[in-house]
Write a protein that holds these residues in place. Sequence first.
Motif, PDB file in Angstrom:
ATOM      1  N   TYR A 149       1.716   6.166  -2.270  1.00  0.00           N
ATOM      2  CA  TYR A 149       3.062   5.808  -2.829  1.00  0.00           C
ATOM      3  C   TYR A 149       2.837   4.800  -3.904  1.00  0.00           C
ATOM      4  N   GLN A 150       3.054   5.253  -5.220  1.00  0.00           N
ATOM      5  CA  GLN A 150       2.727   4.212  -6.305  1.00  0.00           C
ATOM      6  C   GLN A 150       3.653   3.171  -6.497  1.00  0.00           C
ATOM      7  N   PRO A 151       3.175   1.785  -6.950  1.00  0.00           N
ATOM      8  CA  PRO A 151       4.205   0.581  -7.062  1.00  0.00           C
ATOM      9  C   PRO A 151       5.651   1.405  -7.634  1.00  0.00           C
ATOM     10  N   TYR A 152       6.601   0.832  -7.137  1.00  0.00           N
ATOM     11  CA  TYR A 152       8.212   0.985  -7.160  1.00  0.00           C
ATOM     12  C   TYR A 152       8.520   2.555  -6.627  1.00  0.00           C
ATOM     13  N   GLU A 153       7.546   3.370  -6.351  1.00  0.00           N
ATOM     14  CA  GLU A 153       7.951   4.459  -5.540  1.00  0.00           C
ATOM     15  C   GLU A 153       8.537   4.356  -4.121  1.00  0.00           C
ATOM     16  N   LEU A 154       8.110   3.563  -3.723  1.00  0.00           N
ATOM     17  CA  LEU A 154       8.444   3.010  -2.108  1.00  0.00           C
ATOM     18  C   LEU A 154       8.773   1.690  -1.929  1.00  0.00           C
ATOM     19  N   SER A 155       8.146   0.945  -2.613  1.00  0.00           N
ATOM     20  CA  SER A 155       8.337  -0.482  -2.195  1.00  0.00           C
ATOM     21  C   SER A 155       8.104  -1.272  -3.604  1.00  0.00           C
ATOM     22  N   ALA A 156       8.215  -2.634  -3.793  1.00  0.00           N
ATOM     23  CA  ALA A 156       8.043  -3.448  -4.646  1.00  0.00           C
ATOM     24  C   ALA A 156       6.531  -3.502  -5.436  1.00  0.00           C
ATOM     25  N   TYR A 157       6.411  -3.581  -6.790  1.00  0.00           N
ATOM     26  CA  TYR A 157       5.212  -3.667  -7.373  1.00  0.00           C
ATOM     27  C   TYR A 157       4.281  -4.661  -6.884  1.00  0.00           C
ATOM     28  N   ALA A 158       4.625  -5.769  -6.277  1.00  0.00           N
ATOM     29  CA  ALA A 158       4.027  -6.836  -5.739  1.00  0.00           C
ATOM     30  C   ALA A 158       3.027  -6.239  -4.618  1.00  0.00           C
ATOM     31  N   TYR A 159       3.661  -5.220  -3.945  1.00  0.00           N
ATOM     32  CA  TYR A 159       2.835  -4.699  -2.558  1.00  0.00           C
ATOM     33  C   TYR A 159       1.857  -3.881  -3.152  1.00  0.00           C
ATOM     34  N   PRO A 208       3.869   3.332  10.283  1.00  0.00           N
ATOM     35  CA  PRO A 208       4.156   2.034   9.498  1.00  0.00           C
ATOM     36  C   PRO A 208       3.641   2.207   8.247  1.00  0.00           C
ATOM     37  N   VAL A 209       4.088   1.416   7.177  1.00  0.00           N
ATOM     38  CA  VAL A 209       3.800   1.452   5.919  1.00  0.00           C
ATOM     39  C   VAL A 209       3.057   0.225   5.431  1.00  0.00           C
ATOM     40  N   TYR A 210       1.991   0.202   4.803  1.00  0.00           N
ATOM     41  CA  TYR A 210       1.405  -1.037   4.528  1.00  0.00           C
ATOM     42  C   TYR A 210       1.168  -1.059   3.038  1.00  0.00           C
ATOM     43  N   SER A 211       0.836  -2.526   2.670  1.00  0.00           N
ATOM     44  CA  SER A 211       0.651  -2.853   1.222  1.00  0.00           C
ATOM     45  C   SER A 211      -0.633  -2.010   0.858  1.00  0.00           C
ATOM     46  N   GLN A 212      -1.067  -2.339  -0.367  1.00  0.00           N
ATOM     47  CA  GLN A 212      -2.135  -1.675  -0.852  1.00  0.00           C
ATOM     48  C   GLN A 212      -3.464  -1.950  -0.073  1.00  0.00           C
ATOM     49  N   ASN A 213      -3.609  -3.317   0.230  1.00  0.00           N
ATOM     50  CA  ASN A 213      -4.929  -3.744   0.828  1.00  0.00           C
ATOM     51  C   ASN A 213      -5.103  -3.463   2.308  1.00  0.00           C
ATOM     52  N   LEU A 214      -3.805  -2.706   3.010  1.00  0.00           N
ATOM     53  CA  LEU A 214      -3.757  -2.322   4.503  1.00  0.00           C
ATOM     54  C   LEU A 214      -3.631  -3.754   5.196  1.00  0.00           C
ATOM     55  N   LYS A 215      -3.389  -4.829   4.685  1.00  0.00           N
ATOM     56  CA  LYS A 215      -3.386  -6.088   5.521  1.00  0.00           C
ATOM     57  C   LYS A 215      -1.921  -6.263   5.866  1.00  0.00           C
ATOM     58  N   ASN A 216      -0.974  -6.039   5.072  1.00  0.00           N
ATOM     59  CA  ASN A 216       0.440  -6.579   5.194  1.00  0.00           C
ATOM     60  C   ASN A 216       1.372  -5.446   5.523  1.00  0.00           C
ATOM     61  N   ARG A 217       1.793  -5.253   6.829  1.00  0.00           N
ATOM     62  CA  ARG A 217       2.813  -4.221   6.961  1.00  0.00           C
ATOM     63  C   ARG A 217       4.022  -4.494   6.517  1.00  0.00           C
ATOM     64  N   LEU A 218       4.542  -3.509   5.792  1.00  0.00           N
ATOM     65  CA  LEU A 218       5.932  -3.653   5.230  1.00  0.00           C
ATOM     66  C   LEU A 218       6.923  -3.250   6.109  1.00  0.00           C
ATOM     67  N   LEU A 219       8.106  -4.013   6.208  1.00  0.00           N
ATOM     68  CA  LEU A 219       8.942  -3.572   7.081  1.00  0.00           C
ATOM     69  C   LEU A 219      10.212  -2.479   6.477  1.00  0.00           C
ATOM     70  N   PRO A 220      11.088  -1.961   7.123  1.00  0.00           N
ATOM     71  CA  PRO A 220      11.798  -1.012   6.761  1.00  0.00           C
ATOM     72  C   PRO A 220      12.547  -1.304   5.354  1.00  0.00           C
ATOM     73  N   ASN A 221      13.219  -2.865   5.594  1.00  0.00           N
ATOM     74  CA  ASN A 221      14.110  -3.327   4.666  1.00  0.00           C
ATOM     75  C   ASN A 221      13.271  -3.474   3.390  1.00  0.00           C
ATOM     76  N   GLN A 222      11.954  -3.334   3.538  1.00  0.00           N
ATOM     77  CA  GLN A 222      11.216  -3.809   2.214  1.00  0.00           C
ATOM     78  C   GLN A 222      11.063  -2.348   1.438  1.00  0.00           C
ATOM     79  N   LEU A 223      11.539  -1.310   1.854  1.00  0.00           N
ATOM     80  CA  LEU A 223      11.179  -0.052   1.651  1.00  0.00           C
ATOM     81  C   LEU A 223      12.442   0.333   0.684  1.00  0.00           C
TER      82      LEU A 223
END
Length: 165
Positions: A135-145, A95-110
């Motif tokens: 993974y830095q912002p924009y490297e794998l997902s949106a800056y907001a994550y 699984p991939v999580y946002s920076q705070n490890l609270k929000n799991r990112l779905l494959p379509n968000q990557l």
Amino acid sequence: MNQLIASYVGRMQNMYYQEKMYQVAMRYEVTYEDADLLSLWVEQGWYNGQAAHGYYTQQGLVFNKHTGERIPAYNYVKLASNQQLKEFVGSSLLPVYSQNLKNRLLPNQLFGLPDIEIHNDNYILLGNGAIAMLYQPYELSAYAYGVARVLFMPDKIEYINRLNS
């Protein structure tokens, strides 16, 4: 250890004084420590005064406390290739999580999934045998994550290592 961390401080000083950044900031967090290991991330941020927002990065650092040497992620998890990592993340095995490890990112968000690379030199230990590649912002997902984290739990690490042995 100290020399490497001092180089991050030097980079921020250079950005402020030489590159004329409007603002720079730096912070760190220890994510795991025991008698032998120290794991932390160093966050560096800057704003040039002209963009819509500033930018920041996080660098995961895992050290052997006795030698001061950095320990690469492959000492823990033996991924065979970037393609294998892509398949594991795309199938949600990892699984991939946002920076705070609270929000799991779905494959379509990557949006960076096609180009994902193994980050043996940018990861953190989380305790209880878990690690996260950063993974830095924009490297794998949106800056907001924020800085995305690919999470490797002990059972997945054991499976990957057994698969690739």
